[in-house]
Design an enzyme around this catalytic site. Sequence first.
Site, PDB file in Angstrom:
ATOM      1  N   ALA A   1       0.802  -1.215   0.000  1.00 19.45           N
ATOM      2  CA  ALA A   1       0.000   0.000   0.000  1.00 19.45           C
ATOM      3  C   ALA A   1       0.835   1.265   0.000  1.00 19.45           C
ATOM      4  CB  ALA A   1      -0.931   0.006   1.222  1.00 19.45           C
ATOM      5  N   CYS A   2       1.912   1.282   0.808  1.00 16.39           N
ATOM      6  CA  CYS A   2       2.566   2.567   1.054  1.00 16.39           C
ATOM      7  C   CYS A   2       3.952   2.675   0.474  1.00 16.39           C
ATOM      8  CB  CYS A   2       2.627   2.841   2.556  1.00 16.39           C
ATOM      9  SG  CYS A   2       3.772   1.777   3.449  1.00 16.39           S
ATOM     10  N   GLY A   3       4.517   1.626  -0.057  1.00 16.84           N
ATOM     11  CA  GLY A   3       5.852   1.729  -0.606  1.00 16.84           C
ATOM     12  C   GLY A   3       6.901   1.750   0.493  1.00 16.84           C
TER      13      GLY A   3
END
Length: 279
Positions: free
Chosen positions: A119-121
């Site tokens: 989702a957020c890297g």
Amino acid sequence: MTRPGPTTRVRIRRLTGTRAVDRRDDLSTEEPLEIRLALPGGGHRTVAITMRTPGHDFELAAGFLLGEGVVRPGGIASIAYCTDEDLLPEARYNTVTVRLHGPIPDLPALDRHFVTSSACGVCGSAGLDNLHERCGPLPEDGLRITPEVLYGLPDALRRAQGVFGKTGGLHAAGLFTAEGAQVAVREDVGRHNTVDKLVGWAELTERLPLSGHILMVSGRTSYEIMQKALAANIPTVCAVSAPSSLAVDLAREFGMTLVGFLRGKGCNVYAGQERIFVE
């Protein structure tokens, strides 16, 4: 041990109005991948643990290491799934070991483990100042892209998304020529992973740098995606959705072209307008 695939079949109950039907459904598989570096004297060092869709795992590892500046192009000697006896059988296809040419570089990135998610890297990625230490502005490449080529990219990317067609739950990134010809497409539950897989594919097939190409992504454009494109010398990044403010800052700082809201016959050009040829 069965190697995990990109889709997982489950039983569901489908409701349509007041009618219920039990049937099968295909989900996008999400499992962890641990990326290790082999130490010259034996043993290993964990660099990252990322949630990903199984498939093209070696590309994902190579692209991640390149994008984070852990290795340079040509610096990877080999990548293999881990067979250490201390691993449970189900974890062996979720762990890869990367062997480098020469010693492991002394980089700040290795002072801690990267923990990433679909989702957020990457959490705590280097800022623009740190990027200047390993990536300079892109050289003038003479690349010129027509609006007609841009407008055709989203549909071309969607047609190549085979797993998305089954599950409806994957991001994609595609590499295209300046004329709009498809070079390669990768899918993953993580939008950053899709770019890592493309960059890793280019590294493992000796196609870097990717100057003269266009990167098309299915979601929004973040700083991390721009960073990964910059590391591969991709001059133009396009997306169907919006960029973040830092993504625009990076594009302008390093001479990249950034296109957002690419839908139908329209788009926004946030940086590098000189590469878009308009009569």
